[in-house]
Design a protein around this motif. Structure first.
Motif: not given
Length: 277
Positions: A1-6, A37-42
């Motif tokens: 996840m990128e900063v802008w996505q966060a 949507n499938e990233l663990p961090i999300t």
């Protein structure tokens, strides 16, 4: 996840958590469209930034939280139904969360309800919330365990059905969000994401607790801090906006928006876009 996505997800959380539009539906759309949507961090991120949103209520209404034990006894009464039902039906709720179709349909159904709720409860003028009313609002809040219903919408409408005016019902919904969201987010963070058992916490098993946090990459801690800060600021603005719009215009604007969002979700599914909660 990128900063802008966060930052985007945190803005979405802050905007939608306390509005009667379902933050779940928005998270589905934005995380899927950004391909995260499938990233663990999300999952960890979406749960964690709720703490920033919760803090916004405490800061905005800090005087109300210093009123005394009566205020907290009413919150406790209102919180009990969600705590009991949520724990007992956790598996059923998780199963429903897997269905984006359920979320989309509930957005549409809830939107239709919001189009007429002002007319149905136009005589709701009371601003005093009794112990009985607080408990019944807590029961109404449990309807939001169906994904897409919106915790805010369920509790506010529940209050209005008991004669409480829109502003008082909305503010009590914000207050009730603090223990409800805090408990739900903490439980999900511990059991589902960190894979800890409640017994591990009660035994204060430091080894298991420390090892569980290894699922969070050190670089992701920055994203969590940024997300909570953004969600906190945006949620404060959203609450003020919601109270202003609700007092002047009622629920219709949010009803139309929910219907549009639900239809958009169904359209994305029909186009074959993979949407996951």
């Amino acid at each position: 996840m990128e900063v802008w996505q966060a930052i985007v997800l945190a803005i979405v959380e802050g905007l939608t958590e306390f509005l009667p539009v379902s933050s779940t539906g928005h998270m589905i759309i934005f995380s899927s469209l950004m391909g995260i949507n499938e990233l663990p961090i999300t999952k960890i991120f979406e749960v964690n930034i709720q703490f920033g949103a919760i803090l916004s209520v405490v800061v905005l209404y800090w005087r109300r939280f210093l009123q005394g034990f009566t205020f907290y006894k009413k919150l406790l009464l209102a919180f009990i139904p969600a705590a009991v039902i949520g724990f007992a039906l956790s598996d059923v709720i998780d199963a429903m969360l897997e269905s984006v179709v359920v979320v989309a349909m509930m957005l549409v159904v809830g939107g239709v309800v919001l189009l007429y709720v002002d007319k149905w409860f136009r005589n709701a003028t009371e601003d005093h919330i009794s112990y009985r009313t607080a408990f019944l609002i807590g029961l109404a809040q449990c309807v939001a365990m169906i994904p897409g219903v919106s915790r805010s919408a369920a509790s506010i409408i529940g209050g209005m059905s008991l004669g409480i005016n829109r502003k008082a019902a909305a503010e009590f919904s914000f207050f009730l969000a603090v223990p409800t969201m805090l408990a739900a987010a903490s439980y999900k963070l511990v059991t589902d994401l960190l894979k800890l058992e409640v017994s591990d916490l009660l035994k204060f098993d430091l080894v298991k607790i420390q090892n569980s946090f290894e699922v969070i990459h050190p670089n992701d801690l920055k994203l969590l801090l940024i997300g909570n800060f953004v969600a906190f600021i945006v949620a404060m603005l959203a609450i003020r906006f919601f109270i202003s719009v609700l007092t002047k215009y009622g629920f219709k604007l949010f009803g139309y928006y929910r219907i549009a969002l639900g239809v958009a979700l169904l359209a994305l599914l029909a186009m074959g876009i993979d949407l996951k909660v």
